[in-house]
Write a protein that holds these residues in place. Structure first.
Motif, mmCIF file in Angstrom:
data_model
loop_
_atom_site.group_PDB
_atom_site.id
_atom_site.type_symbol
_atom_site.label_atom_id
_atom_site.label_comp_id
_atom_site.label_asym_id
_atom_site.label_seq_id
_atom_site.Cartn_x
_atom_site.Cartn_y
_atom_site.Cartn_z
ATOM 1 N N MET A 1 0.846 -1.178 0.000
ATOM 2 C CA MET A 1 0.000 0.000 0.000
ATOM 3 C C MET A 1 0.882 1.229 0.000
ATOM 4 N N ASN A 2 0.482 2.218 -0.755
ATOM 5 C CA ASN A 2 1.281 3.427 -0.922
ATOM 6 C C ASN A 2 0.581 4.578 -0.201
ATOM 7 N N THR A 3 0.805 4.665 1.108
ATOM 8 C CA THR A 3 0.166 5.698 1.926
ATOM 9 C C THR A 3 0.872 7.036 1.700
ATOM 10 N N PRO A 4 0.211 8.147 2.095
ATOM 11 C CA PRO A 4 0.869 9.458 1.953
ATOM 12 C C PRO A 4 2.196 9.517 2.708
ATOM 13 N N GLU A 5 2.253 8.887 3.867
ATOM 14 C CA GLU A 5 3.498 8.901 4.649
ATOM 15 C C GLU A 5 4.602 8.127 3.918
ATOM 16 N N LEU A 6 4.253 6.989 3.314
ATOM 17 C CA LEU A 6 5.234 6.204 2.570
ATOM 18 C C LEU A 6 5.729 6.992 1.349
ATOM 19 N N ARG A 7 4.814 7.675 0.678
ATOM 20 C CA ARG A 7 5.224 8.492 -0.472
ATOM 21 C C ARG A 7 6.209 9.584 -0.037
ATOM 22 N N GLN A 8 5.950 10.201 1.119
ATOM 23 C CA GLN A 8 6.860 11.238 1.627
ATOM 24 C C GLN A 8 8.232 10.649 1.959
ATOM 25 N N LEU A 9 8.251 9.435 2.515
ATOM 26 C CA LEU A 9 9.522 8.782 2.827
ATOM 27 C C LEU A 9 10.303 8.465 1.551
ATOM 28 N N LYS A 10 9.589 8.034 0.518
ATOM 29 C CA LYS A 10 10.253 7.746 -0.758
ATOM 30 C C LYS A 10 10.859 9.020 -1.343
ATOM 31 N N MET A 11 10.094 10.108 -1.301
ATOM 32 C CA MET A 11 10.611 11.380 -1.824
ATOM 33 C C MET A 11 11.803 11.860 -1.002
ATOM 34 N N ALA A 12 11.745 11.677 0.328
ATOM 35 C CA ALA A 12 12.862 12.081 1.184
ATOM 36 C C ALA A 12 14.092 11.239 0.876
ATOM 37 N N TRP A 13 13.908 9.956 0.643
ATOM 38 C CA TRP A 13 15.032 9.075 0.302
ATOM 39 C C TRP A 13 15.661 9.501 -1.034
ATOM 40 N N ILE A 14 14.823 9.818 -2.037
ATOM 41 C CA ILE A 14 15.348 10.251 -3.341
ATOM 42 C C ILE A 14 16.113 11.569 -3.188
ATOM 43 N N ALA A 15 15.575 12.489 -2.385
ATOM 44 C CA ALA A 15 16.261 13.770 -2.164
ATOM 45 C C ALA A 15 17.617 13.536 -1.508
ATOM 46 N N ALA A 16 17.672 12.615 -0.533
ATOM 47 C CA ALA A 16 18.942 12.299 0.132
ATOM 48 C C ALA A 16 19.906 11.635 -0.847
ATOM 49 N N LYS A 17 19.391 10.774 -1.697
ATOM 50 C CA LYS A 17 20.220 10.094 -2.704
ATOM 51 C C LYS A 17 20.818 11.107 -3.672
ATOM 52 N N GLU A 18 19.986 12.034 -4.164
ATOM 53 C CA GLU A 18 20.458 13.044 -5.112
ATOM 54 C C GLU A 18 21.465 14.000 -4.467
ATOM 55 N N ALA A 19 21.311 14.228 -3.164
ATOM 56 C CA ALA A 19 22.240 15.107 -2.440
ATOM 57 C C ALA A 19 23.518 14.362 -2.059
ATOM 58 N N GLY A 20 23.513 13.029 -2.208
ATOM 59 C CA GLY A 20 24.689 12.230 -1.845
ATOM 60 C C GLY A 20 24.808 12.005 -0.357
ATOM 61 N N ASP A 21 23.715 12.169 0.384
ATOM 62 C CA ASP A 21 23.712 12.041 1.841
ATOM 63 C C ASP A 21 23.318 10.616 2.227
ATOM 64 N N THR A 22 24.320 9.738 2.313
ATOM 65 C CA THR A 22 24.028 8.332 2.645
ATOM 66 C C THR A 22 23.558 8.184 4.094
ATOM 67 N N GLN A 23 23.996 9.076 4.980
ATOM 68 C CA GLN A 23 23.556 9.030 6.377
ATOM 69 C C GLN A 23 22.034 9.216 6.454
ATOM 70 N N ALA A 24 21.509 10.162 5.686
ATOM 71 C CA ALA A 24 20.067 10.421 5.694
ATOM 72 C C ALA A 24 19.305 9.232 5.093
ATOM 73 N N GLN A 25 19.887 8.626 4.092
ATOM 74 C CA GLN A 25 19.240 7.453 3.480
ATOM 75 C C GLN A 25 19.100 6.328 4.502
ATOM 76 N N VAL A 26 20.159 6.034 5.230
ATOM 77 C CA VAL A 26 20.143 4.964 6.241
ATOM 78 C C VAL A 26 19.203 5.338 7.385
ATOM 79 N N ARG A 27 19.220 6.613 7.788
ATOM 80 C CA ARG A 27 18.377 7.069 8.891
ATOM 81 C C ARG A 27 16.892 6.878 8.563
ATOM 82 N N ILE A 28 16.497 7.146 7.308
ATOM 83 C CA ILE A 28 15.096 6.966 6.917
ATOM 84 C C ILE A 28 14.689 5.506 7.103
ATOM 85 N N LEU A 29 15.557 4.587 6.702
ATOM 86 C CA LEU A 29 15.251 3.162 6.866
ATOM 87 C C LEU A 29 15.173 2.767 8.346
#
Length: 196
Positions: A1-29
């Motif tokens: 299920m793709n809830t609004p919160e999950l969509r926000q987490l996916k967008m935050a992960w992509i933003a962290a990936k594009e910024a090269g911030d691996t710490q933020a990527q791991v923190r989201i998980l």
């Protein structure tokens, strides 16, 4: 299920990936264990499709890839395009025998031989098969299968002897496409069209 919160987490992960911030990527998980499985699936899909790498829209397909794509489409849509015989194929296109023969630049007697299964598939060149399949807008394999499935209608006369009845059930004599053309009433131009 793709809830609004999950969509926000996916967008935050992509933003962290594009910024090269691996710490933020791991923190989201780590901070959202309830969404961890969905996020892992999303990340795997993101990486498998090339992530944020630009896709060259003008890149040509490799011949092997093109054949695989064609084969996949044929399997998916086979039930819609499967015809047991050339008669079924012709009727599915709302064509009578005369219109079919005219459209193919064949005589009706040659087209009848196709529908009756008298033309041997092996006698057709690749180019001839392409012309026939293209007319019906099917693949060469689909046309070939319909030709192989074409058999004469067997009619039995009860007054025939057994020998005559068994000969009648054997069907028409098989012949090559070239032989059928040479014995037909086709014009010389149409004969040359098929002999090229």
């Amino acid at each position: 299920m793709n809830t609004p919160e999950l969509r926000q987490l996916k967008m935050a992960w992509i933003a962290a990936k594009e910024a090269g911030d691996t710490q933020a990527q791991v923190r989201i998980l780590q901070e959202y264990p309830a969404y961890q499985d969905e996020l892992i699936d999303f990340i795997a899909g993101y990486q498998a499709t090339g992530g944020n790498e630009a896709v060259d829209q003008n890149a040509s397909l490799l011949p092997l890839t093109r054949r695989a794509l064609t084969s996949a489409f044929e399997r998916v849509f086979e039930s819609q395009n499967a015809f047991a015989s050339l008669t079924e194929l012709r009727k599915s296109r709302n064509l009578n025998k005369v219109a079919t023969a005219r459209g193919l630049r064949l005589s009706v007697d040659v087209w009848n031989k196709f529908e009756n299964g008298a033309i041997e598939l092996v006698s057709l060149s690749q180019r001839q098969l392409e012309k026939l399949a293209q007319f019906f807008q099917v693949s060469i394999d689909q046309f070939s299968n319909a030709l192989n499935g074409s058999q004469p209608a067997v009619t039995l006369n009860r007054r025939q002897t057994r020998e005559a009845a068994s000969q009648a059930q054997q069907g028409p004599k098989k012949q090559s496409f070239a032989e059928a053309i040479s014995r037909s009433t086709m014009s010389k131009e149409d004969q040359q069209f098929w002999q090229e």
